[in-house]
Design an enzyme around this catalytic site. Sequence first.
Site, PDB file in Angstrom:
ATOM      1  N   GLU A  83      -1.859  -7.532   7.474  1.00  0.00           N
ATOM      2  CA  GLU A  83      -0.592  -7.376   8.189  1.00  0.00           C
ATOM      3  C   GLU A  83      -0.683  -8.118   9.533  1.00  0.00           C
ATOM      4  OE1 GLU A  83       2.152  -6.720   7.157  1.00  0.00           O
ATOM      5  OE2 GLU A  83       2.976  -4.757   7.693  1.00  0.00           O
ATOM      6  N   HIS A 142       0.832  -1.209   0.000  1.00  0.00           N
ATOM      7  CA  HIS A 142       0.000   0.000   0.000  1.00  0.00           C
ATOM      8  C   HIS A 142       0.868   1.261   0.000  1.00  0.00           C
ATOM      9  CE1 HIS A 142       0.949   0.854   4.219  1.00  0.00           C
ATOM     10  NE2 HIS A 142       0.793  -0.455   4.438  1.00  0.00           N
TER      11      HIS A 142
END
Length: 420
Positions: free
Chosen positions: A83, A10
């Site tokens: 994550e 990202h």
Amino acid sequence: MSRLFYFVRHGQTYFNLRLQLQGRCDSPLTPLGIQQAEKSAKVLSGQFFDCAFASPAGRVRETADILLKNRQVKLTYLEDLQEPNFGIMEGRQVEDQDLMQKCFGSLDFEQAGGEGKEELRLRTEKVFQEILSQTKKNDRILIVSHGIMSMAFMSYILKLDMLAYRQACLDEGRVFMPNAGILIFQEDHGKVSLIQKPCEAKDLCLPKKDKTIDIFYVRHGQTLFNLRHQVQGRSDAPLTDLGIEQAIQAQQALKNKQFSKAYVSYAKRAVDTAKIVLAGHDTEISIEKNLQEMNFGDLEGRLVDEAILKELYACHQNQENFLNHQGENLGAVKTRWQSILEKVYFENQDGDQVLFVGHGTMYAIMVAYLLKTDRLGLEAYCKQRGQQYSYNGGIARFQLNKDGIHLVQLMQDPKTYLHE
């Protein structure tokens, strides 16, 4: 060929900017993060993706939306691409540097109350197997996820020596995985290998290979709607006896061609035509949504009387704009054309011959564009040469190379093509 994976992290977030740790916590992209994602999207614009997978985190969703803008690619969110949980370090600017370095260096956050190393390894292997189960050989796959997850993929999937990799990054003065950074690897018969170590978009060089692919475009045979003069875009109707004969003639004309692959519209009339044309060929058929006929909206299925004919021509003259009829416009069709051409270019090799089986208006829009005219201009151009712009069962030829698609031969009826 092997599966090819593009793993993209990202873009920069506000937590990244403030040096706050961000695992399962989330924060939006900064203006710089948006720019980073846009740069990666631009660099990857020449690459075709069969499918995409992403973490459900908001920062990843934002990034994936930018990367896939104007692409018709199925995006699947997978929880296991998230994550790791950083435990007590979540959302904080960590003061205990020793704890942070131990956790990040070993990919083990258990001592901080988060996800342990073994748990992360199993999750990474599991999600990779899930992606493999949802894809097939030759697929180009986009994965949008996080920084530590990229490290987990490199460690547990690519089996890289992460201590050596981290040291190399320190020696070269670069980060392990930059925001919107790109990692490329491939899988071939269970073996996974690195193609491109993580880098920023500006450092990624992906030149198109110089190759030429011959495309034979066949329009479907006559249908019941063609016979009755009804508007037939996304609507469908079966082939008539004449339509079947036209497809057989096309098969005879192309029987000596060796097609590496066939790309066929969703419509059953196109699929039925393709099956006849490919009789005697051992050719894989790929059913393509992007090769569907133009959507004519509420004109679909209407009998082409004087009033409907006038309306059709008005839409054609207005740059193929059927939006007022809840249909498509020229831009949408060109986007679909571009998408299928990108797929064909990356799926085939230099010198390959491929078969397209599609529709009249889809063909006409492409040819008119290549001749720098419009649909009505194309009709006039062909009329001057004593032919129609399109024929049921007709065959046209194009060539595709790194510079784009080029017209080789206007569509001819299958009988004429057969005798040339």
